[in-house]
Design a protein around this motif. Structure first.
Motif, short mmCIF file in Angstrom:
data_model
loop_
_atom_site.label_atom_id
_atom_site.label_comp_id
_atom_site.label_asym_id
_atom_site.label_seq_id
_atom_site.Cartn_x
_atom_site.Cartn_y
_atom_site.Cartn_z
N VAL A 1 0.83 -1.20 0.00
CA VAL A 1 0.00 0.00 0.00
C VAL A 1 0.87 1.25 0.00
O VAL A 1 0.58 2.24 -0.69
N GLN A 2 1.95 1.21 0.76
CA GLN A 2 2.86 2.36 0.78
C GLN A 2 3.50 2.58 -0.59
O GLN A 2 3.71 3.72 -1.02
N GLN A 3 3.83 1.48 -1.29
CA GLN A 3 4.35 1.62 -2.64
C GLN A 3 3.33 2.30 -3.55
O GLN A 3 3.69 3.10 -4.42
N TRP A 4 2.04 2.00 -3.34
CA TRP A 4 1.01 2.61 -4.18
C TRP A 4 0.85 4.11 -3.90
O TRP A 4 0.45 4.86 -4.80
N VAL A 5 1.14 4.53 -2.69
CA VAL A 5 1.09 5.98 -2.41
C VAL A 5 2.13 6.70 -3.27
O VAL A 5 1.88 7.81 -3.78
N VAL A 6 3.29 6.07 -3.45
CA VAL A 6 4.33 6.65 -4.30
C VAL A 6 4.01 6.42 -5.78
O VAL A 6 4.03 7.34 -6.60
N ASP A 7 3.66 5.17 -6.12
CA ASP A 7 3.50 4.83 -7.53
C ASP A 7 2.16 5.27 -8.11
O ASP A 7 2.02 5.39 -9.32
N GLY A 8 1.15 5.50 -7.27
CA GLY A 8 -0.11 6.05 -7.78
C GLY A 8 0.13 7.40 -8.44
O GLY A 8 -0.44 7.72 -9.49
N TYR A 9 1.02 8.17 -7.83
CA TYR A 9 1.42 9.46 -8.41
C TYR A 9 2.29 9.25 -9.64
O TYR A 9 2.00 9.77 -10.73
N ALA A 10 3.36 8.47 -9.47
CA ALA A 10 4.33 8.31 -10.56
C ALA A 10 3.70 7.64 -11.79
O ALA A 10 4.03 7.98 -12.93
N LEU A 11 2.78 6.71 -11.55
CA LEU A 11 2.19 5.96 -12.65
C LEU A 11 1.29 6.83 -13.52
O LEU A 11 1.40 6.83 -14.75
N LEU A 12 0.35 7.56 -12.88
CA LEU A 12 -0.52 8.45 -13.67
C LEU A 12 0.29 9.56 -14.32
O LEU A 12 0.01 9.97 -15.45
N PHE A 13 1.29 10.03 -13.62
CA PHE A 13 2.20 11.02 -14.16
C PHE A 13 2.80 10.50 -15.46
O PHE A 13 2.75 11.16 -16.52
N ALA A 14 3.34 9.29 -15.41
CA ALA A 14 4.01 8.72 -16.58
C ALA A 14 3.03 8.40 -17.70
O ALA A 14 3.27 8.70 -18.88
N ALA A 15 1.90 7.78 -17.34
CA ALA A 15 0.97 7.28 -18.36
C ALA A 15 0.28 8.39 -19.15
O ALA A 15 -0.13 8.18 -20.30
N LEU A 16 0.16 9.57 -18.56
CA LEU A 16 -0.58 10.66 -19.21
C LEU A 16 0.32 11.73 -19.81
O LEU A 16 -0.19 12.69 -20.39
N LEU A 17 1.62 11.58 -19.68
CA LEU A 17 2.51 12.62 -20.19
C LEU A 17 2.39 12.79 -21.70
O LEU A 17 2.43 13.91 -22.22
N LEU A 18 2.25 11.68 -22.42
CA LEU A 18 2.14 11.78 -23.87
C LEU A 18 0.87 12.49 -24.30
O LEU A 18 0.87 13.32 -25.21
N LEU A 19 -0.24 12.15 -23.65
CA LEU A 19 -1.49 12.86 -23.92
C LEU A 19 -1.34 14.34 -23.59
O LEU A 19 -1.79 15.20 -24.35
N ALA A 20 -0.69 14.62 -22.46
CA ALA A 20 -0.50 16.02 -22.07
C ALA A 20 0.36 16.77 -23.08
O ALA A 20 0.12 17.95 -23.35
N GLY A 21 1.36 16.09 -23.64
CA GLY A 21 2.17 16.72 -24.68
C GLY A 21 1.34 17.07 -25.90
O GLY A 21 1.49 18.15 -26.48
N SER A 22 0.44 16.17 -26.28
CA SER A 22 -0.44 16.45 -27.41
C SER A 22 -1.39 17.60 -27.10
O SER A 22 -1.66 18.46 -27.95
N LEU A 23 -1.90 17.63 -25.87
CA LEU A 23 -2.79 18.73 -25.46
C LEU A 23 -2.05 20.07 -25.50
O LEU A 23 -2.62 21.09 -25.91
N ALA A 24 -0.77 20.06 -25.06
CA ALA A 24 0.01 21.29 -25.09
C ALA A 24 0.21 21.78 -26.51
O ALA A 24 0.18 22.99 -26.78
N ASP A 25 0.40 20.86 -27.46
CA ASP A 25 0.56 21.26 -28.85
C ASP A 25 -0.75 21.79 -29.43
O ASP A 25 -0.76 22.77 -30.18
N GLN A 26 -1.87 21.15 -29.08
CA GLN A 26 -3.15 21.53 -29.68
C GLN A 26 -3.74 22.80 -29.08
O GLN A 26 -4.20 23.69 -29.80
N PHE A 27 -3.75 22.89 -27.75
CA PHE A 27 -4.42 24.01 -27.09
C PHE A 27 -3.46 25.09 -26.60
O PHE A 27 -3.91 26.11 -26.07
N GLY A 28 -2.17 24.87 -26.79
CA GLY A 28 -1.19 25.85 -26.34
C GLY A 28 -0.57 25.45 -25.01
O GLY A 28 -1.30 25.09 -24.07
N ALA A 29 0.76 25.50 -24.95
CA ALA A 29 1.46 25.07 -23.73
C ALA A 29 1.06 25.92 -22.53
O ALA A 29 0.93 25.39 -21.42
N LYS A 30 0.85 27.21 -22.72
CA LYS A 30 0.53 28.07 -21.59
C LYS A 30 -0.79 27.67 -20.95
O LYS A 30 -0.89 27.55 -19.71
#
Length: 459
Positions: A47-76
């Protein structure tokens, strides 16, 4: 190319550095507080690992989508949405009433970080048309992330004795600083792009189940049906993700970028560095508190030297990149990190507190020199229209490495007879992985006749 006023560029760089600091700090600030949180809310090692990895995992898994969003809607725009979401999620974690609620809050924080980080790199790229200023700006951006990795445990040690909720409350003022800078950040261009929803779903399922399967190895064993199912689903989904990227019109991870030599080097280095650093910090924190019986404040103090060294290393790294090029900087940084891990590995048993502090400082200094150089290689390896997605790929590999590092080394700690021995395994494995990364970097650039000078001239 439009010119950005210098004062606006400086403010943009400062806001991006704060975002990099926040994203890095929140991975590790909670580590020191975990034993206290577990006493209050309950929870075993998994459970303690999930407190750390719950953050790191969603962070990692959504970075590519976020990069696409930054390109489409503007990084700012994406950057500011990320800052506001980060502050709101931090408040949620402050008032978590159970470990499950805290894991949910940490996952939301991971989503917010995914919005922040690639957008912050894109903003620096937009505000820094001059290569020399961009190298300096990336050094500050890297200093934010690298110093946070060391400052996070220190702040956790200072705040946890008051109350563990303060390790999340500390985020809110930084988010407000970013939002206050918004009027001075230049607007970002927007580009019409398509979202690869199939790829996003497969990436999220694949990474989540793979990391969950690794964590389950330590909790239920490798032969448990739940473990085998999670690992099988994770591998299958990641394989399907790779296949899907060759079929869709607008892939979230353009496979063609893997053929770019600079990207090959930077992605591997990013993955291995953070795999080692997060795994080491997680096990070191457990070792200091559970095996040496140090309180959170004393354990946090062990990370103080590394925090100052990493800041100096990033600022030094920016000057080295400018003077000697990316290849020299990366080679030097990796060599220093290897030396740091070997110093810790060959130290007398049990691992002394001063060895942990000195070793983390050496490793942190090497990482601080390497990070801005690797980030610069990413931005110089692609055209400006791909800066968002390339930045997201770089940070995705880093954060995936961090999540897997915590999972793998956490599992190793559950099977080994002592945390002292677990630390030895971490030190040796980390050194060997970095030797591979250094060899790949030198051979890849040598075999393809790419020197630092020619690489640095690629737009």
């Amino acid at each position: 190319m439009s010119l950005v006023p210098k004062h606006s560029a400086n403010i943009t760089t400062a806001a991006a550095a704060i975002a990099s600091f926040l994203a890095g700090m929140d991975v590790l600030i909670v580590n020191v507080a975990l034993p206290t949180i577990a006493k209050d809310l309950g929870g075993n090692m998994a459970v303690q690992q999930w407190v750390v990895d719950g953050y790191a995992l969603l962070f990692a898994a959504l970075l590519l989508l976020a990069g696409s969003l930054a390109d489409q809607f503007g990084a700012k725009r994406i950057f500011l949405i990320g800052a506001a979401s980060f502050g709101a999620a931090s408040l949620f974690c402050m008032f978590a009433w159970s470990m499950a609620a805290l894991v949910v809050g940490r996952c939301i924080l991971g989503v917010a970080s995914a919005l922040l980080l690639p957008a912050s790199m894109s903003l620096i790229n937009e505000a820094s048309p001059n290569p020399r200023y961009r190298a300096w700006a990336l050094a500050l951006w890297g200093a934010g992330g690298a110093s946070a990795s060391a400052v996070g445990p220190l702040l956790g040690g200072l705040l946890t004795p008051i109350h563990w909720s303060l390790v999340f409350a500390i985020n809110v003022p930084f988010c407000l600083m970013i939002l206050a800078a918004a009027p001075r950040i230049a607007p970002s261009p927007q580009r019409a792009t398509k979202f690869d929803w199939i790829g996003q779903v497969l990436a999220l399922v694949g990474l989540s189940t793979l990391v969950a399967g690794i964590i389950e190895v330590g909790d239920t064993g490798l032969s448990a049906p739940s473990t085998l199912i999670l690992l099988a689903v994770g591998v299958a989904a990641i394989g399907a993700f790779g296949l899907s990227q060759t079929k869709v019109d607008s892939p979230m991870m353009p496979l063609g970028l893997f053929r770019v030599r600079g990207m090959q080097v930077a992605l591997q280095i990013g993955f291995i560095m953070i795999f080692n650093w997060y795994g080491m910090a997680f096990i070191c924190t457990m070792y200091l508190q559970q095996e040496l019986h140090m309180d959170p404040f004393a354990a946090g103090l062990v990370f103080v030297p590394a925090s100052f060294v990493t800041i100096m290393g990033n600022l030094t790294g920016g000057r080295i990149v400018t003077a000697r090029g990316s290849k020299f900087s990366i080679t030097l940084g990796l060599a220093i990190m290897i030396a740091g891990f070997l110093f810790e590995f060959f130290s007398p048993r049990p691992v002394a507190v001063w060895v942990v502090a000195a070793g983390m400082s050496i490793v942190g200094f090497g990482a601080a020199i390497t990070t801005p150089a690797a980030a610069g290689v990413v931005l110089k390896s692609v055209v400006s229209s791909q800066a968002g997605i390339a930045s997201a790929m770089f940070n995705t590999f880093r954060q995936v490495g961090g999540a897997i590092g915590v999972a793998v080394f956490g599992v190793a700690a559950t099977f080994l007879p002592s945390l002292d021995l677990a630390l030895r395994v971490v030190f040796l494995a980390s050194a060997l992985l970095l030797v591979y990364a250094l060899g790949f970097e030198l051979l890849r650039w040598k075999d393809t006749a790419i020197t630092a000078a020619t690489l640095d001239s690629v737009a």
